[in-house]
Design a protein around this motif. Sequence first.
Motif, mmCIF file in Angstrom:
data_model
loop_
_atom_site.group_PDB
_atom_site.id
_atom_site.type_symbol
_atom_site.label_atom_id
_atom_site.label_comp_id
_atom_site.label_asym_id
_atom_site.label_seq_id
_atom_site.Cartn_x
_atom_site.Cartn_y
_atom_site.Cartn_z
ATOM 1 N N VAL A 25 18.550 -122.858 -4.357
ATOM 2 C CA VAL A 25 17.473 -123.328 -5.237
ATOM 3 C C VAL A 25 17.875 -123.201 -6.698
ATOM 4 O O VAL A 25 17.671 -124.125 -7.505
ATOM 5 C CB VAL A 25 16.180 -122.541 -4.958
ATOM 6 N N ALA A 26 18.457 -122.061 -7.064
ATOM 7 C CA ALA A 26 18.879 -121.846 -8.451
ATOM 8 C C ALA A 26 19.947 -122.865 -8.868
ATOM 9 O O ALA A 26 19.919 -123.381 -9.999
ATOM 10 C CB ALA A 26 19.411 -120.427 -8.620
ATOM 11 N N LEU A 27 20.861 -123.186 -7.967
ATOM 12 C CA LEU A 27 21.911 -124.155 -8.279
ATOM 13 C C LEU A 27 21.353 -125.561 -8.444
ATOM 14 O O LEU A 27 21.818 -126.326 -9.297
ATOM 15 C CB LEU A 27 22.973 -124.142 -7.182
ATOM 16 N N VAL A 28 20.356 -125.908 -7.635
ATOM 17 C CA VAL A 28 19.735 -127.234 -7.765
ATOM 18 C C VAL A 28 19.010 -127.352 -9.097
ATOM 19 O O VAL A 28 19.072 -128.392 -9.773
ATOM 20 C CB VAL A 28 18.772 -127.490 -6.584
ATOM 21 N N ILE A 29 18.312 -126.297 -9.504
ATOM 22 C CA ILE A 29 17.630 -126.313 -10.801
ATOM 23 C C ILE A 29 18.646 -126.421 -11.938
ATOM 24 O O ILE A 29 18.443 -127.155 -12.914
ATOM 25 C CB ILE A 29 16.767 -125.044 -10.956
ATOM 26 N N ALA A 34 21.489 -130.022 -15.953
ATOM 27 C CA ALA A 34 22.734 -130.639 -16.416
ATOM 28 C C ALA A 34 22.650 -132.155 -16.402
ATOM 29 O O ALA A 34 23.200 -132.827 -17.287
ATOM 30 C CB ALA A 34 23.898 -130.171 -15.543
ATOM 31 N N THR A 35 21.946 -132.728 -15.424
ATOM 32 C CA THR A 35 21.823 -134.191 -15.374
ATOM 33 C C THR A 35 20.999 -134.715 -16.538
ATOM 34 O O THR A 35 21.192 -135.855 -16.978
ATOM 35 C CB THR A 35 21.179 -134.636 -14.050
ATOM 36 N N LEU A 36 20.074 -133.896 -17.030
ATOM 37 C CA LEU A 36 19.289 -134.313 -18.185
ATOM 38 C C LEU A 36 20.146 -134.418 -19.439
ATOM 39 O O LEU A 36 19.753 -135.049 -20.417
ATOM 40 C CB LEU A 36 18.139 -133.322 -18.422
ATOM 41 N N GLN A 37 21.336 -133.797 -19.405
ATOM 42 C CA GLN A 37 22.274 -133.903 -20.520
ATOM 43 C C GLN A 37 23.314 -134.995 -20.288
ATOM 44 O O GLN A 37 24.264 -135.114 -21.062
ATOM 45 C CB GLN A 37 22.975 -132.559 -20.736
ATOM 46 N N ALA A 97 18.995 -138.272 -5.077
ATOM 47 C CA ALA A 97 17.539 -138.230 -4.924
ATOM 48 C C ALA A 97 16.909 -137.244 -5.899
ATOM 49 O O ALA A 97 15.847 -137.513 -6.469
ATOM 50 C CB ALA A 97 17.188 -137.854 -3.485
ATOM 51 N N ILE A 98 17.556 -136.097 -6.103
ATOM 52 C CA ILE A 98 17.017 -135.102 -7.033
ATOM 53 C C ILE A 98 17.023 -135.625 -8.465
ATOM 54 O O ILE A 98 16.117 -135.329 -9.258
ATOM 55 C CB ILE A 98 17.823 -133.791 -6.932
ATOM 56 N N SER A 99 18.055 -136.413 -8.813
ATOM 57 C CA SER A 99 18.099 -136.994 -10.161
ATOM 58 C C SER A 99 16.949 -137.967 -10.388
ATOM 59 O O SER A 99 16.516 -138.169 -11.521
ATOM 60 C CB SER A 99 19.433 -137.710 -10.379
ATOM 61 N N TYR A 100 16.421 -138.554 -9.307
ATOM 62 C CA TYR A 100 15.272 -139.452 -9.409
ATOM 63 C C TYR A 100 13.941 -138.704 -9.305
ATOM 64 O O TYR A 100 12.890 -139.267 -9.628
ATOM 65 C CB TYR A 100 15.313 -140.517 -8.311
ATOM 66 N N SER A 101 13.958 -137.459 -8.827
ATOM 67 C CA SER A 101 12.703 -136.745 -8.596
ATOM 68 C C SER A 101 12.769 -135.343 -9.207
ATOM 69 O O SER A 101 12.885 -135.222 -10.426
ATOM 70 C CB SER A 101 12.419 -136.668 -7.084
ATOM 71 N N ILE A 243 34.314 -133.520 -18.970
ATOM 72 C CA ILE A 243 33.324 -132.443 -18.975
ATOM 73 C C ILE A 243 33.687 -131.448 -20.075
ATOM 74 O O ILE A 243 34.796 -130.920 -20.106
ATOM 75 C CB ILE A 243 33.263 -131.717 -17.626
ATOM 76 N N GLY A 244 32.764 -131.224 -20.983
ATOM 77 C CA GLY A 244 33.011 -130.286 -22.073
ATOM 78 C C GLY A 244 32.535 -128.887 -21.734
ATOM 79 O O GLY A 244 32.098 -128.601 -20.606
ATOM 80 N N LEU A 245 32.643 -127.994 -22.695
ATOM 81 C CA LEU A 245 32.175 -126.618 -22.527
ATOM 82 C C LEU A 245 30.668 -126.570 -22.751
ATOM 83 O O LEU A 245 30.177 -126.138 -23.788
ATOM 84 C CB LEU A 245 32.906 -125.694 -23.508
ATOM 85 N N ASN A 246 29.932 -127.018 -21.756
ATOM 86 C CA ASN A 246 28.485 -127.094 -21.870
ATOM 87 C C ASN A 246 27.846 -126.729 -20.533
ATOM 88 O O ASN A 246 28.494 -126.177 -19.640
ATOM 89 C CB ASN A 246 28.062 -128.501 -22.316
ATOM 90 N N LEU A 247 26.568 -127.072 -20.407
ATOM 91 C CA LEU A 247 25.828 -126.741 -19.192
ATOM 92 C C LEU A 247 26.385 -127.453 -17.961
ATOM 93 O O LEU A 247 26.319 -126.927 -16.843
ATOM 94 C CB LEU A 247 24.347 -127.090 -19.378
ATOM 95 N N SER A 248 26.958 -128.645 -18.153
ATOM 96 C CA SER A 248 27.539 -129.379 -17.032
ATOM 97 C C SER A 248 28.692 -128.607 -16.399
ATOM 98 O O SER A 248 28.813 -128.525 -15.170
ATOM 99 C CB SER A 248 28.027 -130.758 -17.497
ATOM 100 N N LEU A 249 29.550 -128.026 -17.232
ATOM 101 C CA LEU A 249 30.673 -127.242 -16.716
ATOM 102 C C LEU A 249 30.182 -126.002 -15.970
ATOM 103 O O LEU A 249 30.709 -125.658 -14.898
ATOM 104 C CB LEU A 249 31.591 -126.834 -17.864
#
Length: 363
Positions: A25-29, A34-37, A97-101, A243-249
């Motif tokens: 759950v924590a990883l999905v959140i 990260a997708t919002l960035q 699906a999570i990126s859409y919901s 991928i930079g040094l950010n939340l995505s990484l």
Amino acid sequence: MTRRWSFYMDFLPIVVIASNEFSDVALVILYKAATLQGMNNYVFVAYAYAVGTSVLLPITFFKRRSRVVPPLSFSILCKIVLLGAIGSSCQIMGYTAISYSSPTLSASIGNLIPAFTFILAVTFRMEKLAAKSRSSNAKVIGSIISIAGAFVLTFYKGPSIMNSSLLHQPVDFLKSEDSSWAFAGILLTIVYLMFSLWYILMVHILKEFSDEVTLVLLYTITATIISTVVALLSVPNASAWKIGLNLSLISIVSSGIFGKLISSIVYAWSLRLKGAVYVTSFKPLQIVFSVALAVIFLGDTLHVGSIIGAIIISTGLYAVMWGKSREEIEEDVGSSESPSTDNAPLLQSCRIETFENKTNGNV
């Protein structure tokens, strides 16, 4: 020795599986944030599997030198490739699906996994289902109760209890609504049906190939290759792969190590130990963890429905665990009785021989 075995068989799987569900759950959140960035979900899955494979590869190499690895046949290898295809497809479709919901919708629909898994396990005769068996009835009723509790928690709020916010500006991506919400729900339903098949297939493979670490390595290699090919075909733009040094990484590394590597090993170990129905019965806990994280970190309000749903889910989980432990006791009793019947002729012959010796001695 008995206490250690009881701890290994009964208490440890509960702690490990429940912790793994919380981690998921924590990883999905974290992924949703990260997708919002701007992170692409295809690239994310490919990188995450690659991280998991690169970490597990040296570990497996050194562990193989210190233990005997069961033989790997062509049939088992084909099944592992199929396992990788199903797993990578589920990851790609699920994150899309999570990126859409939202993660909450994913956790809610994930409550269908115990029902799907139980139906598939009975269909493939991997679980016993006897109408007069208390253990079978407990597993069936417990699964239904857990699913019902999860739906109560999801759809019934009730009066509010408290509002605990650790952040002054709550993030609302857990509650986002989109025009593709229905599409995401249908896609997640398909994903979790495939995930149930993934659990069943892994249990089947573990019966022939009991080395969890090597199995997970071969699975992650297959999933890495498939997800990378799909990502390259879907996202040919090279800039999307940077991928930079950010939340995505942080999300990619965390998902690769905890989601693709440790989680897969935990599932393999617990599936071999307890079976698919027992392991998937913990899935309704994800909605509990999702609500708890939303209350603590996102400032959501805790409602009475959340407490009632959590209690119902706990009751269902206890019923499933009781049924599984009862079933194991019945199997142990059956196995302990069989040697005595097999040894009966030997005991009888020993008694006859003793009687003859005594008779000859008295003559």
